[in-house]
Design a protein around this motif. Structure first.
Motif, short mmCIF file in Angstrom:
data_model
loop_
_atom_site.label_atom_id
_atom_site.label_comp_id
_atom_site.label_asym_id
_atom_site.label_seq_id
_atom_site.Cartn_x
_atom_site.Cartn_y
_atom_site.Cartn_z
N VAL A 18 88.23 11.53 41.46
CA VAL A 18 88.15 12.22 42.74
C VAL A 18 86.78 12.89 42.92
O VAL A 18 86.24 12.93 44.03
CB VAL A 18 89.32 13.21 42.95
CG1 VAL A 18 89.13 14.49 42.19
CG2 VAL A 18 89.53 13.51 44.43
N ASN A 19 86.18 13.35 41.85
CA ASN A 19 84.85 13.96 41.96
C ASN A 19 83.75 12.94 42.21
O ASN A 19 82.83 13.19 42.99
CB ASN A 19 84.55 14.82 40.73
CG ASN A 19 85.16 16.19 40.86
OD1 ASN A 19 84.69 17.02 41.62
ND2 ASN A 19 86.24 16.42 40.14
N THR A 22 84.20 11.91 45.84
CA THR A 22 83.74 12.99 46.72
C THR A 22 82.22 13.05 46.76
O THR A 22 81.62 13.19 47.83
CB THR A 22 84.31 14.34 46.25
OG1 THR A 22 85.73 14.26 46.22
CG2 THR A 22 83.89 15.47 47.19
N TYR A 26 79.93 12.49 50.26
CA TYR A 26 78.90 13.38 50.79
C TYR A 26 77.59 12.62 50.99
O TYR A 26 76.89 12.83 51.97
CB TYR A 26 78.70 14.58 49.86
CG TYR A 26 79.65 15.71 50.15
CD1 TYR A 26 79.21 16.90 50.71
CD2 TYR A 26 81.01 15.60 49.87
CE1 TYR A 26 80.09 17.94 50.98
CE2 TYR A 26 81.89 16.63 50.14
CZ TYR A 26 81.42 17.79 50.69
OH TYR A 26 82.29 18.82 50.96
N SER A 44 87.55 16.40 56.54
CA SER A 44 87.70 15.40 55.48
C SER A 44 86.84 15.74 54.27
O SER A 44 87.27 15.57 53.13
CB SER A 44 87.31 14.01 56.00
OG SER A 44 88.21 13.59 56.99
N LEU A 45 85.62 16.21 54.52
CA LEU A 45 84.75 16.59 53.41
C LEU A 45 85.38 17.73 52.60
O LEU A 45 85.39 17.71 51.36
CB LEU A 45 83.37 17.01 53.92
CG LEU A 45 82.53 15.90 54.57
CD1 LEU A 45 81.26 16.49 55.16
CD2 LEU A 45 82.20 14.82 53.56
N TRP A 48 88.55 16.48 50.51
CA TRP A 48 88.22 15.85 49.24
C TRP A 48 87.91 16.91 48.18
O TRP A 48 88.29 16.74 47.02
CB TRP A 48 87.04 14.89 49.40
CG TRP A 48 87.50 13.57 49.93
CD1 TRP A 48 87.46 13.14 51.22
CD2 TRP A 48 88.09 12.52 49.18
NE1 TRP A 48 88.00 11.89 51.31
CE2 TRP A 48 88.38 11.48 50.06
CE3 TRP A 48 88.39 12.35 47.83
CZ2 TRP A 48 88.97 10.29 49.66
CZ3 TRP A 48 88.97 11.16 47.42
CH2 TRP A 48 89.26 10.15 48.33
N ALA A 49 87.27 17.99 48.58
CA ALA A 49 87.01 19.08 47.63
C ALA A 49 88.31 19.78 47.23
O ALA A 49 88.51 20.10 46.06
CB ALA A 49 86.02 20.08 48.23
N GLY A 53 88.03 17.56 44.15
CA GLY A 53 86.65 17.07 44.12
C GLY A 53 85.60 18.13 44.38
O GLY A 53 84.51 17.81 44.86
N SER A 54 85.88 19.37 44.06
CA SER A 54 84.93 20.45 44.38
C SER A 54 83.63 20.33 43.59
O SER A 54 82.56 20.65 44.12
CB SER A 54 85.57 21.81 44.16
OG SER A 54 86.05 21.94 42.85
N ALA A 57 81.72 17.61 45.34
CA ALA A 57 81.24 18.12 46.64
C ALA A 57 80.01 19.00 46.44
O ALA A 57 79.01 18.86 47.14
CB ALA A 57 82.35 18.90 47.35
#
Length: 93
Positions: A18-19, A22, A26, A44-45, A48-49, A53-54, A57
């Protein structure tokens, strides 16, 4: 015993995937912004975080220089990352 062995590895795999996704989302949005094309929504951005996915991001924001002038991203993504780290610590403890 089997669940204890599988759970951390599957969670780690999920977080890596997921990261990475993400991070590239970006980058894709930045590229679209530079070419005046249809963009990925800010919701959406952030989504994902939020789903894990922080880190991707945050890395994508600063590597691609994307959304770094938007306060909701420059403060929101690091805050979300801190919250997720604290949650992970509490769960694993």
């Amino acid at each position: 015993m089997f669940k204890e062995f599988i759970f951390p590895h599957s969670v780690l795999f999920y977080l890596v995937v997921v990261n990475v996704v993400t991070f590239f989302i970006y980058g894709i949005d930045k590229r679209k912004a530079m070419h005046g094309k249809w963009r990925i929504s800010e919701i959406s951005l952030f989504a994902w975080a939020i789903i894990g996915g922080s880190i991707g991001a945050w890395m994508g924001m600063y590597l691609w220089h994307h959304k770094t002038c938007h306060k909701k991203f420059t403060y929101g993504i690091p805050l979300l990352l801190i919250v997720q780290i604290v949650l992970a610590y509490c769960i694993l403890k």
